[in-house]
Write a protein that holds these residues in place. Structure first.
Motif, PDB file in Angstrom:
ATOM      1  N   ARG A  61       1.040  -1.285   0.181  1.00 29.96           N
ATOM      2  CA  ARG A  61      -0.095   0.090   0.053  1.00 29.96           C
ATOM      3  C   ARG A  61       0.917   1.152  -0.313  1.00 29.96           C
TER       4      ARG A  61
ATOM      5  N   GLU B  59      -4.171  -0.657   5.169  1.00 28.86           N
ATOM      6  CA  GLU B  59      -5.417  -1.413   4.469  1.00 28.86           C
ATOM      7  C   GLU B  59      -6.548  -0.573   4.629  1.00 28.86           C
TER       8      GLU B  59
ATOM      9  N   VAL C 270      -4.764   3.357   1.391  1.00 30.58           N
ATOM     10  CA  VAL C 270      -5.603   2.809  -0.206  1.00 30.58           C
ATOM     11  C   VAL C 270      -6.175   4.014  -1.112  1.00 30.58           C
ATOM     12  N   ARG C 271      -6.087   5.412  -0.326  1.00 28.18           N
ATOM     13  CA  ARG C 271      -7.553   6.182  -0.593  1.00 28.18           C
ATOM     14  C   ARG C 271      -6.061   6.903  -1.778  1.00 28.18           C
TER      15      ARG C 271
ATOM     16  N   ALA D  41      -6.786   6.951  -5.263  1.00 24.86           N
ATOM     17  CA  ALA D  41      -8.202   7.895  -6.238  1.00 24.86           C
ATOM     18  C   ALA D  41      -7.660   9.362  -6.291  1.00 24.86           C
TER      19      ALA D  41
ATOM     20  N   ASP E 118      -6.400   9.803  -8.750  1.00 26.03           N
ATOM     21  CA  ASP E 118      -6.701   9.937 -10.453  1.00 26.03           C
ATOM     22  C   ASP E 118      -7.705  11.688 -10.230  1.00 26.03           C
ATOM     23  N   GLU E 119      -8.485  11.855  -9.379  1.00 23.88           N
ATOM     24  CA  GLU E 119      -8.507  12.905  -9.078  1.00 23.88           C
ATOM     25  C   GLU E 119      -8.410  14.185  -9.759  1.00 23.88           C
TER      26      GLU E 119
ATOM     27  N   GLY F 226      -9.080  15.555 -12.804  1.00 22.46           N
ATOM     28  CA  GLY F 226      -9.896  16.132 -13.134  1.00 22.46           C
ATOM     29  C   GLY F 226     -10.235  17.600 -12.979  1.00 22.46           C
TER      30      GLY F 226
ATOM     31  N   SER G  21     -12.755  19.303 -15.111  1.00 22.63           N
ATOM     32  CA  SER G  21     -14.046  19.155 -15.184  1.00 22.63           C
ATOM     33  C   SER G  21     -14.768  20.513 -13.851  1.00 22.63           C
TER      34      SER G  21
ATOM     35  N   ARG H 201     -14.738   5.531 -15.761  1.00 28.70           N
ATOM     36  CA  ARG H 201     -15.111   5.863 -13.856  1.00 28.70           C
ATOM     37  C   ARG H 201     -15.694   4.781 -13.987  1.00 28.70           C
TER      38      ARG H 201
ATOM     39  N   GLU I 286     -15.924  11.867 -12.548  1.00 30.04           N
ATOM     40  CA  GLU I 286     -13.609  12.812 -12.155  1.00 30.04           C
ATOM     41  C   GLU I 286     -13.010  12.805 -11.123  1.00 30.04           C
ATOM     42  N   HIS I 287     -14.410  12.841 -10.192  1.00 32.42           N
ATOM     43  CA  HIS I 287     -13.908  13.175  -8.901  1.00 32.42           C
ATOM     44  C   HIS I 287     -14.741  12.362  -7.258  1.00 32.42           C
TER      45      HIS I 287
ATOM     46  N   VAL J  34     -14.512   7.472  -8.756  1.00 34.17           N
ATOM     47  CA  VAL J  34     -13.099   7.440  -9.080  1.00 34.17           C
ATOM     48  C   VAL J  34     -12.779   6.521  -7.002  1.00 34.17           C
ATOM     49  N   ARG J  35     -13.726   7.400  -6.874  1.00 30.16           N
ATOM     50  CA  ARG J  35     -13.089   7.067  -5.020  1.00 30.16           C
ATOM     51  C   ARG J  35     -13.906   4.761  -4.807  1.00 30.16           C
TER      52      ARG J  35
ATOM     53  N   ALA K 158     -10.434   2.172  -3.982  1.00 33.31           N
ATOM     54  CA  ALA K 158     -10.179   2.287  -2.946  1.00 33.31           C
ATOM     55  C   ALA K 158     -11.433   1.422  -1.979  1.00 33.31           C
TER      56      ALA K 158
ATOM     57  N   ASP L 158     -10.978  -2.090  -1.756  1.00 33.91           N
ATOM     58  CA  ASP L 158      -9.509  -2.692  -1.143  1.00 33.91           C
ATOM     59  C   ASP L 158      -9.518  -3.072   0.476  1.00 33.91           C
TER      60      ASP L 158
END
Lengths: 596, 596
Positions: free
Chosen positions: A490, A568, A572-573, A576, A579-580, A584, A587, B490, B568-569, B572-573, B576, B579
């Motif tokens: 992780r 864990e 793990v966040r 994301a 990606d944002e 992002g 947008s 997404r 996109e925001h 995307v969560r 996680a 997981d």
């Protein structure tokens, strides 16, 4: 709810993560080893558990009140503050030359946490005084230092920071308070300041306001701001108090939380002008202010950790006592304490792991601060300063944002009782809500992280930290335990995500500043999550080793479990967020303004 | 802050996502097409904007108060409730046989949202009355229906749900309130109920308590619970009010939020026994209670959407007015309204997209509810019921959890002003905090989702929903626009994550229940996020098509932008969460209980 200072966890972080024995090798800190840390923390715990913590609920129920310019604090606050001063707690980290104890931040930060866990509202008074002391130490004339420092450090007087005006919050360029130069070298100050924490109160003989204002003819914007000392009572040459200065509290705010802490509107100069003394040079006020501010930002981060710890303890106690429903695994054939239920465990472990992770991050940052000021080698000082500067927005931003999550979960663990004020869980939820706002909102911290701390050096500091994290991943791999393996995986994913974001920030800063700044808070949250997780990874490695031999195997096993949970459930966040940030930006800015 | 009902967005969801024209083809709903929806919503908006919304802040500042068993509501509430009754709003979704208007939930849900946006505290009284009506409609004898329904539906009387006792919250097996059978067929009720919303007030002539209690000799646990009607005033044969019943409000709670809504402790039977009438059959109380509860759970989900909408509007208004700092892209060469700053935009778009996503999800669920009750074909009814049942924990759990995020961001947008109560942003933050707790905490919703809604059918319903989502992905792919492509990517990732979790839940339910239930809330959050995102994807497809031709191109473009932001925001969560669920069960339960 009583408070028990987590001395054991604090000492673990101080010893094994911050490396107190290295701190004790720094010139000036020779006596500040682990034994000193343990002794100070024990004494601090006794004081805060016994004297300050019991005032937390009364402060909420019977807040500071204002009448005719006079602010009366919650009954008991004045006496507790006298004990605080008497115990020398205000001077813990300040120079011995002015009566302080000169202890490292590595130790002091743990004491700050305890005071804030005990009582966030109470702790704000010393927190602001610390800022005033820092500013005077750095930029004050010998006369100002002689006049104010000993009394501030002893807790006889307190300090404030006067930045905000109705039209000037995050944007200090808009400050309008005026300072008129007088023939005797003093200034007359005119203006209104708002949101002044402990701007008026009855806990000390004098209040030393540090005030941002503009001298006539100064440049526009932040380059024309100067810093002044404006005491509530003028000080005679012999140090005794003189006339009342023209700085008056015209009201205090009715707030969501930290109600015992008076938040003052201060009116300067309504009766001819408040007498002020310039700190340092004219037009360098912002620079000095950042000294106060940086100390305060770190401390506010610690406030986040502190309120999270208190909320966690409160929730654990309730979860042990409240009996409701049978465990899903059939292990108990009757209604059981809710701490047996997996979702309650998930909430408590989230609270615990976030709190411990942020505490570890803050401890490591504190050690870097100490080295940045005390190390004999200039390059080492510089490197540590760079690291510490990178940590400040993370400690402030991430720890305070996480305190919202933790205090909210604290309410949730209590179910319906959490919504009843008498239970006490709601107070933390309300109190914590200011933390990601004052001393610079999370967005302001994130702008600092993106601009000054990442963009300016092309991402070098960020990548250096990532390289250190990669080393820890290697150690986790070498350990080979299941927990270490899970953590390593992780941590690597989060670190990779972080580096991708750093690349994005550096490469797009000029080309697409909107996209970069749209991702600034997620970047801060990713970086804070990662660095706190990194410290949990280091903690896991230490605890695994020690759990075999230590007397305190149970503590070490709990540390391993908490670290693994962090990996864990929290680390793990990170992807994301990547990606944002990376995808992002467009947008975020796409919708037409009129459509909101 | 004034409130403007988002009629346009509601009608968009009702028309294009929920499919009101199909609802209007259901027997009994022939007149409930788009025109009716528009007319009802316009009228409802006028009423709530003009009458109910202005009472929101007064309700917070001058809450309900208790004296000698009598509860006095905030000045203005009684009069507004009379207008509410007069307007027929209580009966909107109830049968015409008893004086209601018999409108579909697809329309009614939007009206419920408006009422709650206007005033969460006020809206709770009708919300609980709806539950009482549902229970009586389903299980009440003809006599009970005749005695109570018309007066409840007209708003002349109000209803309550009496479930909770001090020792019995989520765990109704622990209910101890006693019902003693009398010779005349009535029962005498003895016990204490807590957290009874509008359990006592001055807004209606009579209060009809629906009370869970145990008849002597009933089985232990939830199988021995019966449901009773216990009116505040006994009702004479002619419908007039008789003697005061032995059900008394001994106190109301001092709460974090929804302060205008009196939360009563009710004492039944302290003076000889409260007279109660059995609803349906003995020992089937839990079943009937779930009827009330399911209606209430959906409605509480709508409360989450409602308070999020109000917080969003408040934040937008502030962000347009507050001037602070220059835009980072240099587009304005002076301090600008903060809505120009990317991080403020990110916060506002997060608030907006979550709110719209949950509104769309709730609208689609409402249409399924209508079809499940009114469709001519039994299989269609059954399929829709299954879908709706799956949606209830998502609407309740996800929409209320998201309301915490949205109301917290609402405070943050306001900066320091957000922490000052007079600003109003803090009220939403406080009010919203009860939503993930009452009518079943998020964990209770999640247990329902995991157990009854996923485990019981081996994941069939969940996978059927995933298959429908996959179809939408195909349509996004076919559209080919940049926004559709981003959404498709997404959505597919979130849907894949969801299916993996469903597989995990189904396969591990017996083998490792602790791990499954440790992941239950994250599963709910993943499922809610996905289904709301799916509706935003459908909205995107519709809006893209219509933006070329519609008069209202600006609205359609904003919808596309909001949907893309959601993808996109928010979507995307999802990975996680997967997981955390699939890999995080062990670490949740690992730490020894003593170590907490």
């Amino acid at each position: 709810m009583s408070y028990t200072a987590p001395v054991k966890d604090m000492l673990f972080a101080i010893e094994h993560l911050a490396g107190i024995e290295q701190v004790a090798q720094l010139p000036g800190f020779e006596d500040a080893g682990l034994d000193t840390a343990a002794a100070v923390l024990e004494e601090c715990a006794r004081f805060n558990e016994g004297v300050v913590a019991p005032l937390n609920v009364p402060g909420d129920q019977n807040p500071s009140s204002w009448k005719d310019g006079v602010v009366t604090t919650t009954p008991g606050f004045k006496e507790a503050f006298a004990q605080f001063a008497e115990g020398g707690w205000q001077g813990l980290q300040h120079p011995q030359d002015f009566g302080g104890q000169g202890l490292p931040k590595t130790i002091g930060a743990a004491c700050v946490e305890m005071l804030n866990s005990a009582n966030l509202s109470f702790a704000l008074c010393p927190l602001l005084t610390d800022g005033a002391i820092e500013a005077l130490l750095t930029a004050g004339s010998e006369e100002l230092k002689r006049t104010y420092l000993e009394k501030l450090i002893s807790g006889q007087w307190t300090g404030t920071m006067n930045l905000t005006e109705p039209q000037a919050g995050s944007d200090l360029a808009l400050v309008r308070t005026r300072a008129d130069r007088q023939d005797d070298g003093t200034y007359k100050i005119f203006g209104t300041k708002i949101f002044i924490t402990y701007g008026e109160h009855d806990m000390a003989e004098n209040i030393v306001h540090l005030v941002l204002a503009r001298v006539a003819g100064a440049p526009e914007g932040v380059k024309g701001i100067s810093l002044f000392v404006v005491p509530k009572f003028l000080v005679n040459a012999d140090g005794s108090l003189g006339a009342r200065n023209d700085a008056h509290c015209v009201s205090i705010e009715h707030k969501l939380g930290i109600k015992a802490s008076p938040t003052a509107v201060l009116q300067f100069g309504d009766h001819g002008g408040a007498v002020g003394w310039l700190v340092g040079e004219e037009n360098r006020g912002l620079e000095y202010m950042f000294i106060m501010m940086n100390a305060a930002r770190y401390a506010v981060g610690v406030q986040g950790i502190a309120v999270a710890e208190r909320a966690y303890q409160h929730a654990v106690q309730y979860a042990r006592e409240r009996v409701q429903s049978r465990p899903v695994d059939g292990s108990i054939k009757a209604s059981a304490a809710i701490i047996h239920h997996p979702d309650v465990r998930r909430m408590l472990m989230t609270m615990r792991s976030l709190t411990e992770g942020c505490r570890a991050m803050a401890a490591v940052a504190a050690a870097a601060y100490d080295a940045s000021h005390h190390h004999a080698d200039e390059q080492v000082r510089k490197d540590n300063a760079t690291f510490y500067e990178f940590m400040v927005p993370l400690v402030k931003g991430f720890s305070t944002e996480m305190s919202l999550e933790v205090t909210s979960l604290g309410v949730q663990v209590h179910g319906g009782m959490g919504f009843i004020e008498e239970t006490g869980a709601a107070q933390y939820y309300r109190d914590a809500r200011i933390l990601p706002i004052y001393e610079g909102t999370t967005a302001i911290q994130a702008n600092d992280l993106v601009g000054r701390k990442t963009g300016r050096d092309g991402g070098a500091t960020a990548r250096a930290i990532a390289a250190q994290i990669e080393k820890t991943e290697g150690e986790l791999h070498a350990s080979g335990s299941e927990a270490a393996r899970a953590m390593g995986e992780r941590l690597a994913a989060a670190r990779t995500a972080f580096v991708e974001v750093v690349d994005f920030v550096v490469s797009q800063m000029k080309a697409d500043p909107n996209a970069v700044f749209a991702g600034s808070v997620p970047y801060l949250m990713l970086a804070g999550n990662l660095v706190a997780g990194w410290q949990m990874a280091r903690a896991l490695l230490v605890a695994e080793k020690l759990s075999a031999t230590a007397q305190d195997a149970a503590f070490m096993q709990a540390k391993v479990a908490t670290a693994r949970f962090y990996a864990e459930h929290i680390l793990v966040r990170a992807p994301a967020l990547r990606d944002e940030i990376v995808h992002g930006g467009a947008s975020t800015m796409q919708m037409a303004l009129e459509a909101f």
